[in-house]
Scaffold this active site. Structure first.
Site, PDB file in Angstrom:
ATOM      1  N   CYS A 159       0.823  -1.226   0.000  1.00  0.00           N
ATOM      2  CA  CYS A 159       0.000   0.000   0.000  1.00  0.00           C
ATOM      3  C   CYS A 159       0.846   1.259   0.000  1.00  0.00           C
ATOM      4  CB  CYS A 159      -0.927  -0.002   1.203  1.00  0.00           C
ATOM      5  SG  CYS A 159      -2.093  -1.357   1.139  1.00  0.00           S
TER       6      CYS A 159
HETATM    7  C1  LIG Z   1     -12.306  -5.546   7.011  1.00  0.00           C
HETATM    8  C2  LIG Z   1     -13.192  -4.573   7.783  1.00  0.00           C
HETATM    9  C3  LIG Z   1     -13.951  -3.693   6.808  1.00  0.00           C
HETATM   10  C4  LIG Z   1     -14.195  -5.356   8.616  1.00  0.00           C
HETATM   11  O1  LIG Z   1     -14.939  -4.479   9.400  1.00  0.00           O
HETATM   12  P1  LIG Z   1     -15.242  -4.814  10.947  1.00  0.00           P
HETATM   13  O2  LIG Z   1     -16.166  -3.789  11.443  1.00  0.00           O
HETATM   14  O3  LIG Z   1     -13.913  -4.961  11.600  1.00  0.00           O
HETATM   15  O4  LIG Z   1     -16.039  -6.153  10.856  1.00  0.00           O
HETATM   16  P2  LIG Z   1     -15.661  -7.611  11.439  1.00  0.00           P
HETATM   17  O5  LIG Z   1     -14.574  -8.221  10.615  1.00  0.00           O
HETATM   18  O6  LIG Z   1     -15.417  -7.513  12.893  1.00  0.00           O
HETATM   19  O7  LIG Z   1     -17.001  -8.352  11.167  1.00  0.00           O
HETATM   20  C5  LIG Z   1     -18.191  -8.032  11.894  1.00  0.00           C
HETATM   21  C6  LIG Z   1     -19.248  -9.022  11.580  1.00  0.00           C
HETATM   22  O8  LIG Z   1     -19.705  -8.806  10.243  1.00  0.00           O
HETATM   23  C7  LIG Z   1     -19.639 -10.007   9.498  1.00  0.00           C
HETATM   24  N1  LIG Z   1     -19.300  -9.717   8.107  1.00  0.00           N
HETATM   25  C8  LIG Z   1     -18.075  -9.736   7.520  1.00  0.00           C
HETATM   26  N2  LIG Z   1     -18.186  -9.436   6.229  1.00  0.00           N
HETATM   27  C9  LIG Z   1     -19.490  -9.222   5.960  1.00  0.00           C
HETATM   28  C10 LIG Z   1     -20.223  -8.895   4.791  1.00  0.00           C
HETATM   29  N3  LIG Z   1     -19.588  -8.710   3.611  1.00  0.00           N
HETATM   30  N4  LIG Z   1     -21.544  -8.730   4.886  1.00  0.00           N
HETATM   31  C11 LIG Z   1     -22.189  -8.910   6.061  1.00  0.00           C
HETATM   32  N5  LIG Z   1     -21.555  -9.238   7.214  1.00  0.00           N
HETATM   33  C12 LIG Z   1     -20.213  -9.400   7.165  1.00  0.00           C
HETATM   34  C13 LIG Z   1     -18.567 -10.811  10.182  1.00  0.00           C
HETATM   35  O9  LIG Z   1     -18.732 -12.186   9.936  1.00  0.00           O
HETATM   36  C14 LIG Z   1     -18.774 -10.460  11.636  1.00  0.00           C
HETATM   37  O10 LIG Z   1     -19.810 -11.219  12.152  1.00  0.00           O
HETATM   38  P3  LIG Z   1     -19.745 -11.740  13.669  1.00  0.00           P
HETATM   39  O11 LIG Z   1     -19.763 -10.482  14.506  1.00  0.00           O
HETATM   40  O12 LIG Z   1     -20.970 -12.546  13.788  1.00  0.00           O
HETATM   41  O13 LIG Z   1     -18.474 -12.492  13.818  1.00  0.00           O
HETATM   42  C15 LIG Z   1     -12.359  -3.672   8.714  1.00  0.00           C
HETATM   43  O14 LIG Z   1     -11.860  -4.414   9.792  1.00  0.00           O
HETATM   44  C16 LIG Z   1     -11.189  -3.029   8.017  1.00  0.00           C
HETATM   45  O15 LIG Z   1     -11.311  -2.420   6.976  1.00  0.00           O
HETATM   46  N6  LIG Z   1     -10.033  -3.093   8.656  1.00  0.00           N
HETATM   47  C17 LIG Z   1      -8.841  -2.476   8.096  1.00  0.00           C
HETATM   48  C18 LIG Z   1      -8.393  -3.247   6.953  1.00  0.00           C
HETATM   49  C19 LIG Z   1      -7.354  -2.549   6.175  1.00  0.00           C
HETATM   50  O16 LIG Z   1      -7.183  -1.380   6.203  1.00  0.00           O
HETATM   51  N7  LIG Z   1      -6.578  -3.282   5.457  1.00  0.00           N
HETATM   52  C20 LIG Z   1      -5.558  -2.666   4.772  1.00  0.00           C
HETATM   53  C21 LIG Z   1      -5.505  -3.114   3.443  1.00  0.00           C
HETATM   54  S1  LIG Z   1      -4.332  -2.037   2.750  1.00  0.00           S
END
Ligand SMILES: CC(C)(COP(=O)(O)OP(=O)(O)OC[C@H]1O[C@@H](n2cnc3c(N)ncnc32)[C@H](O)[C@@H]1OP(=O)(O)O)[C@@H](O)C(=O)NCCC(=O)NCCS
Length: 376
Positions: A159
């Site tokens: 990134c």
């Molecule tokens: C990946 C990301 C968007 C997930 O968001 P989050 O709020 O942390 O969500 P979680 O992973 O904790 O998931 C929450 C719940 O939603 C669910 N969920 C995941 N993807 C889903 C989707 N596409 N649709 C519906 N529900 C979903 C999960 O299963 C989880 O369910 P649970 O609570 O029953 O276990 C977020 O963590 C993120 O962007 N983090 C930073 C990543 C990043 O910057 N990466 C860098 C790449 S350069």
């Protein structure tokens, strides 16, 4: 001060705009068919059913509403779930890679803004997260197409590919190894995504950006930004990964395994990386005698709306406005190394001479790259 400027930038936006609605509809159709195929095992409790994805979750958790793709049909075809070759795909293995063609389109825009031609460039760096071809170097092919002189090479820093590439270009121009450098970050990233993974199928989009770096004394640009300072940081982490590489050619049975494509521990990344970003920027500003109030704008890496809001809130002590810390991930999604440069390209024209901005990438590996810029 480096005596070096960014004299032009350019963005290439792929042809296929894919909304959350389209992506979720195809994922849910795929997941429903998968559950039907595995009904007996699911009922016996030996495997878990696939959960459905939702537009509401994606928007709330990431802020992403849309992304661009070089091919939009493959990832949204429930019977396929990975891209087809782009319409730009070359004929034969040595045809010009899609990634080079994306790079060229961004480069032409950056050169036009810098009032330069390809032949004026004597260093081309193609710095990206994911590689379509390793040998021959794709940067040398771009160099040839542009008619650029000197030398060219490929590099990678996830990134932070664009900011690390820019810093390498500054070194080359400062040392006299090159006079005018073109850095291109062409993120053709959709082939590395797993569109059957609900937790990550929405995160990335394709895009390319280009940046011209040259001496301030020589620039013909009317909209250049002086590079006052730059600061880079890395710390090894496997929390964001994509496993494929030359080993995939040997362990061929593993090619479809999920760990060959993009995987992440999103929550862990959030918690571990953000404090490092905030410390990094604060340390840079303190070392150089700047305060956050000195900056008109913060062009940040574009991964997740909540991450961007958190980082700027911590830095500024208040909720950021679109003017102060512009968001482009709603339209482009995460474009890895390209994200902060897309924000810079689209939100720099209103700068007056003497106004400052801070450009900062952060993400996989982990990596952070920040630049203090002044419009001249
Ligand atoms: C990946 C990301 C968007 C997930 O968001 P989050 O709020 O942390 O969500 P979680 O992973 O904790 O998931 C929450 C719940 O939603 C669910 N969920 C995941 N993807 C889903 C989707 N596409 N649709 C519906 N529900 C979903 C999960 O299963 C989880 O369910 P649970 O609570 O029953 O276990 C977020 O963590 C993120 O962007 N983090 C930073 C990543 C990043 O910057 N990466 C860098 C790449 S350069």
């Amino acid at each position: 001060m480096t005596g070096i400027v960014i004299s032009g930038t350019g963005v290439y936006t792929p042809p296929h705009s894919i909304s959350n609605e389209t992506l979720v509809e195809s994922y849910n159709a795929w997941a429903t068919a998968w559950n039907d195929d595995h009904k007996a095992e699911i009922e016996a409790g030996t495997i878990d059913a696939m959960q459905m994805s939702s537009v509401e979750f994606i928007e709330k958790a990431s802020g992403i509403k849309n992304r661009f793709m070089m091919d939009g049909k493959g990832p949204t075809d429930p019977t396929r779930m990975y891209p087809n070759l782009s319409e730009l795909a070359p004929e034969g293995p040595m045809g010009t890679p899609v990634q080079v063609q994306m790079a060229l389109a961004a480069a032409e825009k950056a050169l036009a803004e810098a009032n330069l031609k390809g032949e004026d460039i004597d260093l081309v760096i193609l710095s990206s997260s994911i590689w379509e071809r390793f040998v021959p170097s794709m940067a040398t092919e771009l160099q040839k197409i542009l008619g650029a002189k000197g030398f060219a090479f490929d590099m990678a820093m996830a990134c932070s590919s664009a900011t690390f590439g820019m810093s390498t270009a500054v070194d080359a121009v400062q040392s006299g190894m090159a006079n005018k450098a073109l850095v291109v970050t062409a993120e053709y990233i959709t082939p590395a995504m797993n569109y059957t993974d609900r937790d990550s199928h929405f995160i990335f989009g394709d895009a390319a950006v280009a940046i011209v770096i040259e001496r301030e004394a020589e620039t013909k640009s009317t909209s250049a930004f002086r590079i006052h300072d730059r600061k880079l940081f890395t710390e090894y982490s496997t929390n964001i990964a994509a496993g494929f590489g030359t080993r995939t050619l040997i362990e061929r049975d593993k090619i479809s395994h999920p760990d060959q494509r993009f995987i992440q521990q999103g929550r862990v990344v959030f918690k571990e990386l953000l404090p490092k970003v905030i410390d990094h920027v604060n340390a840079q500003l303190a070392a150089k005698g700047y305060k956050v109030e000195d900056f008109k704008r913060f062009w940040l890496h574009q991964a997740n709306i909540n991450m961007n809001m958190f980082a700027t809130r911590k830095l500024l002590g208040e909720d950021p406005t679109q003017d102060k810390a512009p968001i482009v991930l709603d339209e482009y999604a995460n474009t890895a190394g390209a994200g902060c440069i897309i924000a810079f390209d689209k939100y720099k024209d209103d700068f007056k001479p003497g106004e400052f901005g801070l450009l900062c990438s952060f993400g996989a590996s982990y990596s952070i790259g920040s630049f203090i810029l002044e419009r001249i």
